[in-house]
Design an enzyme around this catalytic site. Sequence first.
Site, short mmCIF file in Angstrom:
data_model
loop_
_atom_site.label_atom_id
_atom_site.label_comp_id
_atom_site.label_asym_id
_atom_site.label_seq_id
_atom_site.Cartn_x
_atom_site.Cartn_y
_atom_site.Cartn_z
N HIS A 252 0.82 -1.21 0.00
CA HIS A 252 0.00 0.00 0.00
C HIS A 252 0.86 1.26 0.00
O HIS A 252 0.44 2.30 -0.54
CB HIS A 252 -0.94 -0.01 1.20
CG HIS A 252 -2.07 -0.97 1.06
ND1 HIS A 252 -2.80 -1.43 2.12
CD2 HIS A 252 -2.59 -1.59 -0.04
CE1 HIS A 252 -3.73 -2.28 1.69
NE2 HIS A 252 -3.62 -2.39 0.38
N HIS A 387 -4.43 -5.79 -10.87
CA HIS A 387 -3.10 -5.30 -10.51
C HIS A 387 -2.06 -5.58 -11.59
O HIS A 387 -1.28 -4.69 -11.96
CB HIS A 387 -2.66 -5.92 -9.19
CG HIS A 387 -3.32 -5.31 -7.99
ND1 HIS A 387 -3.03 -4.06 -7.52
CD2 HIS A 387 -4.29 -5.81 -7.17
CE1 HIS A 387 -3.76 -3.80 -6.46
NE2 HIS A 387 -4.54 -4.84 -6.22
#
Length: 410
Positions: A252, A387
């Site tokens: 993150h 992703h």
Amino acid sequence: MKTPAIPHDSWLRKPAHLAWLADEGMRLLPFARAARVDQGFAALDASGRLPEHARAELIHTARMTHCFALAQIQGIPGHAELVDHGIAALQGALCDAEFGGWFADARCRGDKSAYLHAFVALAASSAAVAGRPAAPALLAEAIAILETHFWREEEGALRESLSRDWQREEAYRGANSNMHATETFLALADATGDEVWLLRALRIAERLIHGHATANGQVVVEHFDWQWQALPDYNEANRADPFRPYGSTPGHSFEWARLLLHLEAALQHAGLAVPEWLLDDACGLFARASCDAWNADGKPGLVYTLDWASRPVVRARLHWVHAEAIAAAATLLRRTGESIYEDWYRCFWEFSASYFIDLQNGSWHHELDSDNQPASSIWPGKPDLYHAYQAVLLPRLPLAPSLATALAAV
């Protein structure tokens, strides 16, 4: 804001590398098409097959719709109908016709989360940029739900989750959902032309990154109570949770680093004030995450989570973490021209090509164990296109506008 030139020998300037990225994207798409089910898109197993009793899930339906819209925008035939299928599911089987919003899966029950609703809005915005006829209505509905039920003007962030009828709220605030809201808000600003979404994205980033992460040594704090007090011990008994793990999540930090630079470029493009801390914090987040997470247990790869002393907690290597590290390195390289980001960009791609990319069965392994062998303790199968697909697109594009709009302009 003056952007330095990318070094002459950068992979981002190499025609063969850019062609390789495009080829990898073309390899990923056919694998993901098999996720289609009657009510949307479902999770695929490690061989790219639908398991028995597979059901449509909101996370996969929204993310697949977004990715297939990106393919359609690029002019890759065969994806328009898949985008329309996703929109139909989001307007039908997965939609709560009684109370509004969307169910997590086709069983039509459970609470409603900001995280999943942000992806619905992202899918709708990408489909709208792709020119799909039903997308504008879905986009308008998604925006209305975000503004009515999740966005808190007094907090400058999203609430986390609410009951089906919107009457009961979880006493929790999460960085993950607000991070993906930041990505979505950048897309909404481009799809709607409304700058309010940029200002909201900036408020989220200012709270979570320039506030909490900066005060925590450029480590993202993930979990909070409803008053935004940090919960450092949250989920200590469930450390490997796929969405709310204990400790810090370096992936993150990479994702936030990239988003801060997209936000910086978007604000400049819109003629709005650009805080200097966006670049500073992006560099700080990347430096801390790459230093702490790479080779953290003595073996190559980025570990999933760390404790608050930067020691490995969950040593699994997840594909999404490396995909975001790749995209962040490319974004920082494009923004700064500094060779350290070229080095990391090559490092992360070399590792991903060696260990994650599955040339035998397709797509990417979603999880590796601490010995970098395929595993499935956190992410079984290969359900996620989002992703990896964005990792092969983002290095080829400018920092603004957002992904779908940038592809439309190519």
